[in-house]
Design a protein around this motif. Structure first.
Motif, PDB file in Angstrom:
ATOM      1  N   ASP A 160     -34.931  15.274 -73.844  1.00  0.00           N
ATOM      2  CA  ASP A 160     -33.874  15.377 -72.830  1.00  0.00           C
ATOM      3  C   ASP A 160     -32.946  14.167 -72.798  1.00  0.00           C
ATOM      4  O   ASP A 160     -31.754  14.301 -72.516  1.00  0.00           O
ATOM      5  N   PHE A 161     -33.496  12.981 -73.056  1.00  0.00           N
ATOM      6  CA  PHE A 161     -32.673  11.772 -73.011  1.00  0.00           C
ATOM      7  C   PHE A 161     -32.040  11.442 -74.361  1.00  0.00           C
ATOM      8  O   PHE A 161     -31.303  10.465 -74.481  1.00  0.00           O
ATOM      9  N   ASP A 162     -32.367  12.234 -75.383  1.00  0.00           N
ATOM     10  CA  ASP A 162     -31.798  12.011 -76.718  1.00  0.00           C
ATOM     11  C   ASP A 162     -31.862  13.328 -77.471  1.00  0.00           C
ATOM     12  O   ASP A 162     -32.678  13.526 -78.366  1.00  0.00           O
ATOM     13  N   THR A 189     -39.185  14.310 -68.015  1.00  0.00           N
ATOM     14  CA  THR A 189     -37.844  13.793 -67.772  1.00  0.00           C
ATOM     15  C   THR A 189     -37.567  13.608 -66.292  1.00  0.00           C
ATOM     16  O   THR A 189     -36.987  12.602 -65.872  1.00  0.00           O
ATOM     17  N   ARG A 196     -30.740   8.752 -67.575  1.00  0.00           N
ATOM     18  CA  ARG A 196     -30.734   8.346 -68.979  1.00  0.00           C
ATOM     19  C   ARG A 196     -30.290   6.894 -69.122  1.00  0.00           C
ATOM     20  O   ARG A 196     -30.919   6.097 -69.831  1.00  0.00           O
ATOM     21  N   THR A 197     -29.229   6.528 -68.448  1.00  0.00           N
ATOM     22  CA  THR A 197     -28.712   5.161 -68.527  1.00  0.00           C
ATOM     23  C   THR A 197     -29.706   4.159 -67.959  1.00  0.00           C
ATOM     24  O   THR A 197     -29.976   3.106 -68.563  1.00  0.00           O
ATOM     25  N   ASN A 207     -41.139   9.908 -66.543  1.00  0.00           N
ATOM     26  CA  ASN A 207     -40.116   9.122 -65.855  1.00  0.00           C
ATOM     27  C   ASN A 207     -40.694   8.586 -64.540  1.00  0.00           C
ATOM     28  O   ASN A 207     -41.120   9.367 -63.679  1.00  0.00           O
ATOM     29  N   ARG A 217     -33.039   4.488 -67.440  1.00  0.00           N
ATOM     30  CA  ARG A 217     -34.300   4.380 -68.189  1.00  0.00           C
ATOM     31  C   ARG A 217     -34.085   3.698 -69.541  1.00  0.00           C
ATOM     32  O   ARG A 217     -34.978   3.016 -70.044  1.00  0.00           O
ATOM     33  N   ALA A 218     -32.911   3.864 -70.158  1.00  0.00           N
ATOM     34  CA  ALA A 218     -32.630   3.155 -71.410  1.00  0.00           C
ATOM     35  C   ALA A 218     -32.625   1.654 -71.173  1.00  0.00           C
ATOM     36  O   ALA A 218     -33.132   0.878 -71.991  1.00  0.00           O
ATOM     37  N   ILE A 235     -37.080   6.517 -74.997  1.00  0.00           N
ATOM     38  CA  ILE A 235     -36.635   5.873 -73.757  1.00  0.00           C
ATOM     39  C   ILE A 235     -37.755   5.812 -72.727  1.00  0.00           C
ATOM     40  O   ILE A 235     -37.843   4.855 -71.957  1.00  0.00           O
ATOM     41  N   LEU A 244     -29.138  13.512 -64.312  1.00  0.00           N
ATOM     42  CA  LEU A 244     -29.711  13.326 -65.639  1.00  0.00           C
ATOM     43  C   LEU A 244     -29.014  12.198 -66.392  1.00  0.00           C
ATOM     44  O   LEU A 244     -29.679  11.351 -67.022  1.00  0.00           O
ATOM     45  N   GLU A 245     -27.699  12.151 -66.330  1.00  0.00           N
ATOM     46  CA  GLU A 245     -26.965  11.104 -67.036  1.00  0.00           C
ATOM     47  C   GLU A 245     -27.268   9.729 -66.448  1.00  0.00           C
ATOM     48  O   GLU A 245     -27.443   8.746 -67.182  1.00  0.00           O
TER      49      GLU A 245
END
Length: 351
Positions: free
Chosen positions: A174-176, A198, A250-251, A34, A253-254, A276, A246-247
């Motif tokens: 971690d992201f999926d 992550t 995730r958004t 990341n 980096r997606a 991701i 984390l959430e």
């Protein structure tokens, strides 16, 4: 005879050796880390001057158990990175036939071979050829292949009668994590989870094994006391408990992965794959693209088993995004111009 060197991402010394005239600073897109790291909390000086206690280790493992959905913190073993765990696991059982589902992260097969196991690398789970240990990276590095949890549970059950193990490396889960085995860990399975990728803090060297009690006990014994440093324990414990971060990561980096796909699509001959945190490009022109990127100070991941693959991590700043976009645009324009020129030369003259 010396062992062949396994290529890994992040080797900027190699980048500078291959491209001594490239502009600095280098943009390192060769890892799946990341690019926007978790903000390290203020750390008291005592973390650097005293040894971490067993209670400190247990706190980190409890935070990991909660983050990964493990049923019991006792099955979580903290280590100085998952690479150490990959190297230790082959020494915890007698010589076995080991099937590694590949192509994948090369250190798995290498570690089992080094420990004198009989290792085969297989393209699918129906080609296990009597293996009593099966190693799977899920999602896979580098192509992002994702196996269903139900299929992995069935595989673990198939291995049980012969005392076999299923080892699942979930370094990029971690992201999926919808297919993670961590919440439903079979009694003959080991799950590996990476922290640094992550959270963008690979230098802290934190990794976890989730394993049934007999294997967890052996791992702890092999690691010895103070396996993870005090500053790493405190940072890891804090980060693993920060679900809001984390959430959001995730958004974000997606969205970055979609942006990278849009940039790479004109240079790819096949559909882009990956996770991701990285995207995999496949094209016969990959060696030329690697050269063009390197000459402009952009380092991406090559693969020893295929010259047609390049893996791209995510840029960290808008300046890096713009540099990458510029080089890709120039490369594609040059390729298009060359193609058009060749087609004109090949066009038959009128009679």
């Amino acid at each position: 005879m010396s062992e062949a060197r396994i290529w890994h991402g992040g080797d900027l010394d190699e980048a500078r050796r291959l491209f001594p005239q490239a502009p600095e600073p280098w943009i390192d897109l060769s890892t799946g880390i990341n690019p926007i790291a978790y903000p390290v909390p203020p750390l008291p000086a005592s973390l650097f001057t005293r040894l971490p206690s067993p209670a400190d280790h247990r706190d980190l493992e409890a935070a990991a158990a909660e983050a990964y959905g493990a049923a019991d913190a006792a099955m979580v073993v903290a280590a100085p990175g998952t690479q150490v765990l990959i190297s230790l696991l082959p020494h915890l059982r007698p010589r076995s036939r080991v099937a590694v589902l590949g192509p994948t992260y090369a250190e798995h097969a290498h570690s089992w071979r080094k420990a004198e196991h009989d290792v085969i690398e297989v393209p699918s789970l129906d080609r296990l050829d009597g293996a009593s240990v099966v190693v799977v990276v899920n999602p896979n590095n580098p192509d992002g292949r994702l196996l269903k949890r139900e299929d992995l549970l069935d595989l673990a059950e198939d291995l049980r009668p012969q005392g076999g193990w299923l080892v699942v490396d979930e370094a990029f889960a971690d992201f999926d994590d919808g297919e993670s085995l961590a919440p439903v860990l079979p009694s003959n399975a080991v799950v590996l989870r990476s922290f640094g990728k992550t959270y963008g803090l690979a230098g802290l060297r934190i990794g976890f094994a989730l394993a049934p009690e007999p294997i967890a006990t052996k791992l702890r014994s092999a690691l010895g006391p103070w396996a993870v440093s005090g500053p790493a324990i405190e940072t890891g414990r804090t980060a693993l408990g920060d679900r809001k971060w984390l959430e959001a990561a995730r958004t974000a980096r997606a969205a970055d992965a979609r942006r990278l796909d849009a940039l790479l699509s004109s240079a790819a001959d096949e559909s882009l794959r990956g996770t991701i945190l990285y995207r995999l490009l496949e094209s016969p022109r990959a060696p030329e693209l690697f050269q063009a990127l390197g000459e402009h100070g952009i380092w991406v991941r090559r693969f020893q088993y295929s010259s047609q693959l390049l893996r791209f991590g995510l840029p960290s700043t808008e300046v890096e995004w713009q540099r990458l976009e510029t080089v890709l645009a120039r490369f594609c324009y040059k390729e298009l111009s060359t193609s058009l020129s060749l087609s004109k030369k090949e066009k038959p003259r009128p009679a």
